[in-house]
Enzyme design. Structure first.
Site, PDB file in Angstrom:
ATOM      1  N   ASN A  13      -9.929  -0.378  -1.021  1.00 56.66           N
ATOM      2  CA  ASN A  13      -8.472  -0.252  -0.887  1.00 56.66           C
ATOM      3  C   ASN A  13      -7.804  -0.828  -2.145  1.00 56.66           C
ATOM      4  OD1 ASN A  13      -5.781  -0.435  -0.239  1.00 56.66           O
ATOM      5  ND2 ASN A  13      -6.106  -1.328   1.779  1.00 56.66           N
ATOM      6  N   HIS A  38      -3.772   7.304   2.138  1.00 57.38           N
ATOM      7  CA  HIS A  38      -4.006   5.989   1.538  1.00 57.38           C
ATOM      8  C   HIS A  38      -5.418   5.553   1.897  1.00 57.38           C
ATOM      9  CE1 HIS A  38      -3.934   1.938   0.347  1.00 57.38           C
ATOM     10  NE2 HIS A  38      -3.873   1.456   1.571  1.00 57.38           N
ATOM     11  N   CYS A  81       0.823  -1.220   0.000  1.00 56.76           N
ATOM     12  CA  CYS A  81       0.000   0.000   0.000  1.00 56.76           C
ATOM     13  C   CYS A  81       0.854   1.266   0.000  1.00 56.76           C
ATOM     14  CB  CYS A  81      -0.943   0.004   1.200  1.00 56.76           C
ATOM     15  SG  CYS A  81      -2.105  -1.355   1.175  1.00 56.76           S
TER      16      CYS A  81
HETATM   17  N1  ACO Z   1     -19.062  -8.988   7.815  1.00 58.61           N
HETATM   18  C1  ACO Z   1     -19.591  -9.242   9.012  1.00 58.61           C
HETATM   19  N2  ACO Z   1     -18.846  -9.533  10.103  1.00 58.61           N
HETATM   20  C2  ACO Z   1     -17.522  -9.534   9.950  1.00 58.61           C
HETATM   21  C3  ACO Z   1     -16.901  -9.280   8.725  1.00 58.61           C
HETATM   22  C4  ACO Z   1     -17.732  -8.999   7.621  1.00 58.61           C
HETATM   23  N3  ACO Z   1     -17.240  -8.714   6.379  1.00 58.61           N
HETATM   24  N4  ACO Z   1     -15.562  -9.373   8.885  1.00 58.61           N
HETATM   25  C5  ACO Z   1     -15.345  -9.666  10.170  1.00 58.61           C
HETATM   26  N5  ACO Z   1     -16.525  -9.788  10.814  1.00 58.61           N
HETATM   27  C6  ACO Z   1     -16.748 -10.091  12.216  1.00 58.61           C
HETATM   28  C7  ACO Z   1     -15.652 -10.933  12.840  1.00 58.61           C
HETATM   29  O1  ACO Z   1     -15.801 -12.283  12.514  1.00 58.61           O
HETATM   30  C8  ACO Z   1     -15.839 -10.636  14.289  1.00 58.61           C
HETATM   31  O2  ACO Z   1     -16.893 -11.445  14.766  1.00 58.61           O
HETATM   32  P1  ACO Z   1     -16.813 -12.137  16.234  1.00 58.61           P
HETATM   33  O3  ACO Z   1     -16.728 -10.968  17.179  1.00 58.61           O
HETATM   34  O4  ACO Z   1     -18.083 -12.900  16.304  1.00 58.61           O
HETATM   35  O5  ACO Z   1     -15.562 -12.962  16.217  1.00 58.61           O
HETATM   36  C9  ACO Z   1     -16.326  -9.193  14.326  1.00 58.61           C
HETATM   37  O6  ACO Z   1     -16.773  -8.900  12.980  1.00 58.61           O
HETATM   38  C10 ACO Z   1     -15.268  -8.208  14.726  1.00 58.61           C
HETATM   39  O7  ACO Z   1     -14.059  -8.526  14.027  1.00 58.61           O
HETATM   40  P2  ACO Z   1     -12.817  -7.591  14.117  1.00 58.61           P
HETATM   41  O8  ACO Z   1     -11.750  -8.100  13.206  1.00 58.61           O
HETATM   42  O9  ACO Z   1     -12.460  -7.345  15.550  1.00 58.61           O
HETATM   43  O10 ACO Z   1     -13.444  -6.264  13.512  1.00 58.61           O
HETATM   44  P3  ACO Z   1     -12.841  -4.826  13.458  1.00 58.61           P
HETATM   45  O11 ACO Z   1     -13.731  -3.882  14.131  1.00 58.61           O
HETATM   46  O12 ACO Z   1     -11.388  -4.809  13.843  1.00 58.61           O
HETATM   47  O13 ACO Z   1     -12.931  -4.513  11.898  1.00 58.61           O
HETATM   48  C11 ACO Z   1     -11.448  -4.479  10.010  1.00 58.61           C
HETATM   49  C12 ACO Z   1     -12.258  -5.354  10.979  1.00 58.61           C
HETATM   50  C13 ACO Z   1     -12.438  -3.629   9.210  1.00 58.61           C
HETATM   51  C14 ACO Z   1     -10.698  -5.396   9.090  1.00 58.61           C
HETATM   52  C15 ACO Z   1     -10.509  -3.579  10.848  1.00 58.61           C
HETATM   53  O14 ACO Z   1      -9.748  -4.350  11.732  1.00 58.61           O
HETATM   54  C16 ACO Z   1      -9.568  -2.816   9.953  1.00 58.61           C
HETATM   55  O15 ACO Z   1      -9.957  -1.910   9.248  1.00 58.61           O
HETATM   56  N6  ACO Z   1      -8.287  -3.132  10.001  1.00 58.61           N
HETATM   57  C17 ACO Z   1      -7.309  -2.492   9.120  1.00 58.61           C
HETATM   58  C18 ACO Z   1      -7.125  -3.405   8.009  1.00 58.61           C
HETATM   59  C19 ACO Z   1      -6.855  -2.746   6.679  1.00 58.61           C
HETATM   60  O16 ACO Z   1      -7.348  -1.716   6.319  1.00 58.61           O
HETATM   61  N7  ACO Z   1      -6.069  -3.470   5.915  1.00 58.61           N
HETATM   62  C20 ACO Z   1      -5.814  -3.115   4.578  1.00 58.61           C
HETATM   63  C21 ACO Z   1      -4.407  -3.301   4.232  1.00 58.61           C
HETATM   64  S1  ACO Z   1      -3.295  -2.312   5.120  1.00 58.61           S
HETATM   65  C22 ACO Z   1      -3.643  -0.815   4.655  1.00 58.61           C
HETATM   66  O17 ACO Z   1      -3.920  -0.600   3.539  1.00 58.61           O
HETATM   67  C23 ACO Z   1      -3.638   0.213   5.692  1.00 58.61           C
END
Ligand code: ACO
Length: 312
Positions: free
Chosen positions: A269, A239, A113
């Site tokens: 993204n 980004h 990224c």
């Molecule tokens: N739909 C529904 N539920 C979902 C989904 C989905 N698509 N994905 C995950 N869940 C659920 C999980 O299973 C979990 O359920 P549980 O509590 O029953 O186990 C719950 O949602 C919470 O999961 P978390 O991973 O804790 O959710 P979080 O609030 O952290 O959000 C996310 C997840 C959006 C991925 C967040 O962590 C994030 O944005 N991280 C940064 C990742 C990123 O942007 N990466 C891209 C590459 S790096 C970059 O470009 C910066």
């Protein structure tokens, strides 16, 4: 020895994949995706459409915008993490597709990224050394190739596309790519990486935490390095990974949200393509005007992170 921006272009595949499409394919909801990521839709390339195809289309648009021919360019740098072939580089193939006959150097950088900033960092160095006249930077990604439809936590986050910028040598050091800072920490490899079978392995919450800390750090560092303050910045084009990451970075920096360009809602993204694509979108929609100062912080797999200042 400085540089200035003389053209831009972008390309998005015609197929738009909405959150409703994901609702039909896996256990997720539009509400969850929008609340956690801000993403409503993303573009996915067709099976046969490659990173080279997308990069070539963006490059062609940038040449047209700059009113230049491919042989007017004397270096192409492509930021991509998703090339179909290990060799040759996407950059060389794009030069060939566009009919270059000047034997220009062309190469890819893999900074995930942050790749776009790594490419701009290289270009700034070449301009500072007075080595090149016109450099085309392309960010192009086919993230959909890595999307694992059995993993709802990553599948909904990514999109495909390409953006291209052309810079030319100038005597002004206050235009074009003014400054760049790039960093890495390979000890954090496990947080976010691709697997051998082309899947995205990501610790979402940890990635989130690092992003909201390192992107503001990079932004503060580059402002200090360039000797400017927040008041000098017209736009932050972060980004485009996640709306919550973007808003948190803006809050930590004390930047009003009106100064932040947001395209993640429609593009998701697009990794190394995100910066050039967002800038092209902003020009096409008359949001960012020529002459304004843009700060672009990014963060990605590696870990890699950094920032750039561009007077557009
Ligand atoms: N739909 C529904 N539920 C979902 C989904 C989905 N698509 N994905 C995950 N869940 C659920 C999980 O299973 C979990 O359920 P549980 O509590 O029953 O186990 C719950 O949602 C919470 O999961 P978390 O991973 O804790 O959710 P979080 O609030 O952290 O959000 C996310 C997840 C959006 C991925 C967040 O962590 C994030 O944005 N991280 C940064 C990742 C990123 O942007 N990466 C891209 C590459 S790096 C970059 O470009 C910066």
């Amino acid at each position: 020895m400085g540089n200035r921006l003389v053209g831009y272009g972008s390309y998005l595949p015609s197929r738009v994949v909405t959150n409703a499409d994901f609702e039909r394919a896996m256990d997720t909801t539009d509400e969850w995706i929008v609340e956690r990521t801000g993403i409503h839709a993303r573009h996915f390339a067709d099976k046969k459409e490659t990173v080279v195809d997308m990069a070539t289309n963006a490059a062609r648009a940038a040449l047209k915008n700059a009113n230049l021919k491919i042989d007017d360019i004397d270096m192409i740098i492509v930021a991509t993490t998703t090339p179909e072939l290990d060799f040759p580089s996407v950059a060389v193939t794009v030069a060939g597709r566009l009919g270059a006959t000047n034997n220009m150097p062309a190469f890819d950088v893999r900074g995930a990224c942050t790749g776009y900033i790594y490419a701009l960092h290289c270009a700034r160095g070449f301009f500072t050394a007075g080595m090149h006249e016109r450099i085309m930077i392309i960010g192009a990604e086919k993230m959909s190739r890595f999307v694992d439809m059995t993993d709802r936590s990553t599948a909904v986050l990514f999109g495909d596309g390409a953006g291209a910028l052309i810079f030319e040598r100038s005597t002004s050091s206050y235009s074009g790519i003014i400054d760049t800072v790039v960093m890495s920490d390979g000890s954090k490899f496990d947080m976010l990486h691709g697997s051998e079978d082309h899947k995205i392995i990501m610790n979402g919450p940890e990635t989130y935490k690092m992003a909201v800390s390192l992107m503001p750090d990079a932004a503060r560092y580059i402002m200090e390095h360039a000797g400017i303050t927040q008041d000098d910045i017209d736009w932050i084009v972060p980004h485009q990974a996640n709306i919550r990451i973007i808003k948190s970075c803006a809050a930590r920096l004390g930047f009003p949200i009106e100064k932040i360009l947001i395209t993640v809602d429609q593009h998701a993204n697009t990794s190394g393509a995100s910066g050039a694509l967002a800038l092209a979108y902003a020009f096409d929609n008359n949001i960012i005007k020529h002459g304004q100062l843009v700060l672009y912080p990014a963060f990605g797999s590696g870990l890699t992170w950094g920032a750039t200042l561009i007077r557009v």
